[in-house]
Enzyme design. Structure first.
Site, mmCIF file in Angstrom:
data_model
loop_
_atom_site.group_PDB
_atom_site.id
_atom_site.type_symbol
_atom_site.label_atom_id
_atom_site.label_comp_id
_atom_site.label_asym_id
_atom_site.label_seq_id
_atom_site.Cartn_x
_atom_site.Cartn_y
_atom_site.Cartn_z
ATOM 1 N N LYS A 197 14.584 -6.213 -13.034
ATOM 2 C CA LYS A 197 13.650 -7.340 -13.085
ATOM 3 C C LYS A 197 13.959 -8.278 -14.246
ATOM 4 O O LYS A 197 13.723 -9.478 -14.139
ATOM 5 C CB LYS A 197 12.200 -6.853 -13.110
ATOM 6 C CG LYS A 197 11.827 -6.161 -11.810
ATOM 7 C CD LYS A 197 10.412 -6.391 -11.348
ATOM 8 C CE LYS A 197 10.299 -5.889 -9.909
ATOM 9 N NZ LYS A 197 8.976 -5.821 -9.371
ATOM 10 N N LYS A 212 17.986 -3.020 -2.101
ATOM 11 C CA LYS A 212 16.810 -2.566 -1.342
ATOM 12 C C LYS A 212 16.019 -3.753 -0.794
ATOM 13 O O LYS A 212 16.044 -4.852 -1.373
ATOM 14 C CB LYS A 212 15.935 -1.642 -2.179
ATOM 15 C CG LYS A 212 15.026 -2.337 -3.157
ATOM 16 C CD LYS A 212 13.864 -1.448 -3.603
ATOM 17 C CE LYS A 212 12.873 -2.322 -4.374
ATOM 18 N NZ LYS A 212 11.509 -1.936 -4.347
ATOM 19 N N LYS A 235 9.867 -7.292 -1.290
ATOM 20 C CA LYS A 235 8.970 -8.369 -0.866
ATOM 21 C C LYS A 235 9.111 -9.620 -1.727
ATOM 22 O O LYS A 235 8.707 -10.698 -1.322
ATOM 23 C CB LYS A 235 7.527 -7.874 -0.817
ATOM 24 C CG LYS A 235 6.950 -7.385 -2.137
ATOM 25 C CD LYS A 235 5.478 -7.095 -1.952
ATOM 26 C CE LYS A 235 5.054 -5.727 -2.397
ATOM 27 N NZ LYS A 235 5.026 -5.531 -3.844
HETATM 28 P P1 ATP Z 1 8.614 -6.189 -5.674
HETATM 29 O O1 ATP Z 1 9.693 -6.800 -4.873
HETATM 30 O O2 ATP Z 1 7.432 -7.067 -5.910
HETATM 31 O O3 ATP Z 1 9.090 -5.476 -6.891
HETATM 32 P P2 ATP Z 1 8.555 -4.061 -3.782
HETATM 33 O O4 ATP Z 1 8.739 -4.640 -2.429
HETATM 34 O O5 ATP Z 1 9.693 -3.335 -4.372
HETATM 35 O O6 ATP Z 1 7.975 -5.092 -4.778
HETATM 36 P P3 ATP Z 1 6.321 -2.367 -4.626
HETATM 37 O O7 ATP Z 1 4.972 -2.949 -4.673
HETATM 38 O O8 ATP Z 1 7.032 -2.240 -5.910
HETATM 39 O O9 ATP Z 1 7.287 -3.132 -3.605
HETATM 40 O O10 ATP Z 1 6.285 -0.965 -3.914
HETATM 41 C C1 ATP Z 1 5.248 -0.440 -3.130
HETATM 42 C C2 ATP Z 1 5.719 0.863 -2.543
HETATM 43 O O11 ATP Z 1 6.718 0.593 -1.549
HETATM 44 C C3 ATP Z 1 6.366 1.817 -3.543
HETATM 45 O O12 ATP Z 1 5.983 3.154 -3.249
HETATM 46 C C4 ATP Z 1 7.821 1.635 -3.315
HETATM 47 O O13 ATP Z 1 8.564 2.773 -3.655
HETATM 48 C C5 ATP Z 1 7.882 1.352 -1.819
HETATM 49 N N1 ATP Z 1 9.045 0.550 -1.467
HETATM 50 C C6 ATP Z 1 9.322 -0.694 -1.927
HETATM 51 N N2 ATP Z 1 10.450 -1.168 -1.383
HETATM 52 C C7 ATP Z 1 10.913 -0.178 -0.556
HETATM 53 C C8 ATP Z 1 12.054 -0.053 0.292
HETATM 54 N N3 ATP Z 1 12.941 -1.029 0.392
HETATM 55 N N4 ATP Z 1 12.211 1.075 1.010
HETATM 56 C C9 ATP Z 1 11.298 2.073 0.911
HETATM 57 N N5 ATP Z 1 10.205 2.018 0.125
HETATM 58 C C10 ATP Z 1 10.000 0.920 -0.605
#
Ligand code: ATP
Ligand code: LTN
Length: 338
Positions: free
Chosen positions: A121, A203, A206
């Site tokens: 980040k 990965k 969002k």
């Molecule tokens: P950001 O992009 O805002 O950092 P993010 O999409 O990575 O967010 P989080 O809010 O950090 O999402 O994660 C919410 C949940 O979803 C966590 O348990 C995280 O491990 C899971 N998660 C996030 N991205 C993935 C992915 N690509 N595959 C599987 N699980 C995920």
């Protein structure tokens, strides 16, 4: 831990949280959200909307507010029953910030600087490497430890943060006697790491600026299909799982296996001899079918803000009742006059 803060009828406690930092993707659904309703009944479950964590990256205030309702509606649309689970907003329970401060004093800079999410980040938001981004895992530890959580369902990317929470809990317990339950991660075998559709070495996230990289849980079916049709594959023509050499195809196999509850070898067999075009359309359709009921329920709930407010109010009361007992115990242990 004091007696009144042990879990009801001896059920183990589950705790998890998602940040309202964007609209949720298929990755969030398969890695986290989809697993939550399966646990209700057998466990005492607490699910948080981690809005305080979201501030580590700049947010538009109006949009943040809307995304809080949206995340709550998704929790409910996925099948979480507010009578059986505690669903609440992090900033409604002041104990999170208070415990985070205390735990900051029991966490080392060296530990925080090893966190890969911080490194990722900071490079993505080089103009805003704020202290909150650095201490983010301590707030996450406070979330989990306040509720005496036994298990934490998360995607693979959060494993390192959970390990730090365990270390902090252990350290505190050793210094002051049993105070926190030491939490264990719950990571599902399939769906724990869904990759970006255009860049399968990264990965699915969002907050990605390229919208072709992700599919939203509430995206319209035509757009979902379009994104799967143009998902990156490779120059072979074989639906075979090989993360290293075929990351795009392996990601699609993983997605298909997760949404249809099939094993990877079964999916490979099902698409033996199939063209990539055909395979990609089948994955798109399976995702559309899996998400359709969630989207329908979500839209209905978003039209009833009064109901969402009511769920938040009840969640706030139930969450505060648990968190306040833990914080009081911590204050007493460290020598604050309570
Ligand atoms: P950001 O992009 O805002 O950092 P993010 O999409 O990575 O967010 P989080 O809010 O950090 O999402 O994660 C919410 C949940 O979803 C966590 O348990 C995280 O491990 C899971 N998660 C996030 N991205 C993935 C992915 N690509 N595959 C599987 N699980 C995920
Ligand atoms: N850091 C997590 C969100 C999160 C969380 C938590 C997850 C905040 N507090 C407590 C599990 C338990 C993330 O970025 N996915």
């Amino acid at each position: 831990m004091s007696d009144e803060n042990t879990n009801t009828v001896n059920k183990k406690r589950i705790y998890s949280a998602i940040q309202p930092s964007g609209q949720l993707t298929l990755g969030n659904y398969l890695g986290a959200l989809r697993n939550f309703p399966k646990l209700q009944g057998d466990y005492d479950c607490v699910y948080c909307i981690a809005n305080m964590h979201s501030l580590t990256v700049r947010q538009d205030p109006e949009q943040l507010k809307e995304r809080i309702y949206s995340l709550l509606a998704l929790y409910l649309a996925c099948g979480l029953d507010p009578e059986k689970n505690v669903l609440y907003l992090q900033s409604h329970v002041h104990e999170h910030a208070e415990l985070a401060w205390i735990l900051n004093c029991y966490t080392y800079n060296g530990e925080l600087s090893r966190m890969t999410q911080f490194k990722d980040k900071s490079s993505k938001h080089a103009d805003n490497i704020n202290a909150g981004l650095f201490t983010y895992p301590v707030l996450m530890a406070a979330d989990i430890l306040l509720y005496q959580s036994d298990f934490v369902p998360i995607g693979q990317d959060q494993k390192q943060h959970l390990e730090l929470s365990r270390d902090i809990a252990d350290r505190f317990n050793k210094l002051y006697g049993q105070t926190f339950v030491v939490p264990a991660p719950l990571i599902s075998k399939q769906g724990a790491r869904i990759m970006s559709l255009q860049d399968p070495d990264k990965k699915m996230s969002k907050s990605d600026t390229n919208t072709s990289n992700f599919v939203l849980i509430v995206e319209d079916p035509a757009s979902i299909m379009k994104k799967f049709k143009k998902a990156v594959t490779d120059s072979e023509a074989e639906v075979r799982y090989d993360e290293e050499n075929k990351p795009g195809v392996s990601n699609l196999i993983n997605i298909y296996a997760s949404v249809t509850d099939k094993s990877v070898p079964d999916v490979e067999k099902e698409f033996e001899g199939a063209r990539y075009g055909e395979f990609k359309m089948a994955v798109g359709q399976a995702v559309i079918d899996a998400l359709a009921p969630v989207r329908e329920k979500y839209e209905e709930l978003m039209g009833d803000k009064g109901y969402l407010e009511k769920v938040l109010k009840e969640g706030r009361e139930k969450a505060s009742a648990i968190a306040s007992v833990t914080l009081r115990d911590v204050y007493e242990k460290v020598g604050f006059v309570v």
